[in-house]
Design an enzyme around this catalytic site. Structure first.
Site, PDB file in Angstrom:
ATOM      1  N   TYR A 185      -0.093  22.192  50.174  1.00  9.80           N
ATOM      2  CA  TYR A 185      -0.338  23.284  51.120  1.00  9.80           C
ATOM      3  C   TYR A 185       0.959  24.033  51.427  1.00  9.80           C
ATOM      4  O   TYR A 185       1.013  25.265  51.419  1.00  9.80           O
ATOM      5  CB  TYR A 185      -0.933  22.683  52.393  1.00  9.80           C
ATOM      6  CG  TYR A 185      -1.323  23.650  53.471  1.00  9.80           C
ATOM      7  CD1 TYR A 185      -2.493  24.400  53.378  1.00  9.80           C
ATOM      8  CD2 TYR A 185      -0.549  23.774  54.620  1.00  9.80           C
ATOM      9  CE1 TYR A 185      -2.874  25.261  54.400  1.00  9.80           C
ATOM     10  CE2 TYR A 185      -0.921  24.620  55.652  1.00  9.80           C
ATOM     11  CZ  TYR A 185      -2.089  25.363  55.526  1.00  9.80           C
ATOM     12  OH  TYR A 185      -2.457  26.214  56.545  1.00  9.80           O
ATOM     13  N   LYS A 204       1.826  27.912  50.650  1.00  7.53           N
ATOM     14  CA  LYS A 204       2.063  28.807  51.778  1.00  7.53           C
ATOM     15  C   LYS A 204       3.441  29.471  51.697  1.00  7.53           C
ATOM     16  O   LYS A 204       3.607  30.633  52.093  1.00  7.53           O
ATOM     17  CB  LYS A 204       1.922  28.043  53.099  1.00  7.53           C
ATOM     18  CG  LYS A 204       0.482  27.686  53.441  1.00  7.53           C
ATOM     19  CD  LYS A 204      -0.422  28.902  53.468  1.00  7.53           C
ATOM     20  CE  LYS A 204      -1.747  28.642  54.143  1.00  7.53           C
ATOM     21  NZ  LYS A 204      -2.643  29.826  54.125  1.00  7.53           N
TER      22      LYS A 204
END
Length: 292
Positions: free
Chosen positions: A155, A159
């Site tokens: 993640y 991101k």
């Protein structure tokens, strides 16, 4: 409400619930025609909610990882309303595990949804926005990417990659009034349930993030901004560069890097580079100064 989106058309991905739903509702409330994108039935529910309140919306159910489907969504938008002014890249998933326990399929899936989903959606609207000399794009980044978070290597990597995408697209879109920013939200959504105590989650209503999003996609929006938002608090994050120390290329250069690492790391007079070339200019400038 001083910020108005009358006449504007917005696409919000992952808008069937949570942050995306709040973004879509707020945009519609301020006059935007909204394409509500999500995989499940939530997209139609939110579109119906907008229409029941007197707004204009259509629901498009597709995965942002399917470029053909994304292009079809944008075609539907153009066929319906003739333009796309705003893209909110909000769709996302979590597959949290420590890196040692993480399956590579879960790493790739998270990168595909967050990063490539944003790339596909942005690519599908990019030339439209450039041709109409107006566009506002927001990528949803995260503190996990900006600063790291245990168990979120997939993640966080995706991101932070969205920040890199924003940095370059903001430069490439500038001449055509296409502004590209990042929003780093902290909000209680289905993705974050179980990750924080309930007393904290109660403070983190998704609606508390949306005012920042509205500014980033407004007529007077900045560009190349990373805006942090949560619980009604707003802040900015920056990618900075220290001015560093010229050491040269002598045989002991590695030892000098170690010896002078504190000076190299000094944040006195650090800068926020406006493009990647500023690193090279700083380095060559110091080298030329040292040899003169």
């Amino acid at each position: 409400m001083s910020i108005s989106f009358d006449g504007r058309v917005a696409i919000v991905t992952g808008a069937g619930g949570g942050l995306g739903r709040e973004h879509a509702l707020a945009l519609a409330q301020r006059g935007a025609k909204v394409v509500v994108n999500d995989l499940g039935p939530g997209a139609q529910t939110v579109a119906d909610e907008i229409k029941a309140a007197g707004g204009q919306a259509i629901a498009v159910s597709c995965s942002v990882t399917d470029f053909d489907a994304v292009q079809a969504m944008v075609k539907t938008t153009m066929d319906t309303w003739g333009r796309v002014d705003i893209l909110v890249n909000n769709a996302g998933i979590l597959r949290d595990k420590s890196f040692s326990k993480m399956e590579m399929a879960d790493f790739k899936l998270v990168v595909d949804v967050h990063l490539m989903g944003a790339v596909y959606c942005t690519k599908a609207v990019w030339d439209i926005m450039r041709a109409q000399k107006y566009g506002r794009i927001v990528n949803t980044t995260s503190s996990s990417g900006l600063f790291g978070n245990f168990g979120q290597s997939n993640y966080g990597a995706a991101k932070m990659a969205l920040v890199g995408l924003m940095q370059t697209l903001s430069l490439e879109g500038a001449k055509d009034n296409v502004k590209v920013n990042c929003l780093a939200p902290t909000a209680a959504t289905a993705m974050t349930e179980g990750l924080m105590p309930q007393v904290v989650l109660d403070k983190l209503a998704p609606a508390a993030v949306t005012p920042g999003l509205l500014y980033l996609v407004s007529e007077d929006a900045p560009t190349r901004v990373i805006l942090n938002a949560g619980a009604g608090t707003f802040a900015r994050s920056y990618v900075t560069m220290t001015l560093g120390t010229h050491i040269g290329t002598g045989a002991d250069a590695d030892d000098q890097v170690a010896a002078q690492f504190e000076a190299i790391s000094s944040r006195d007079d650090e800068v926020v580079p406006q493009s990647g070339s500023e690193q090279g200019r700083n380095e060559v400038g110091k080298a030329m100064a040292a040899s003169s």
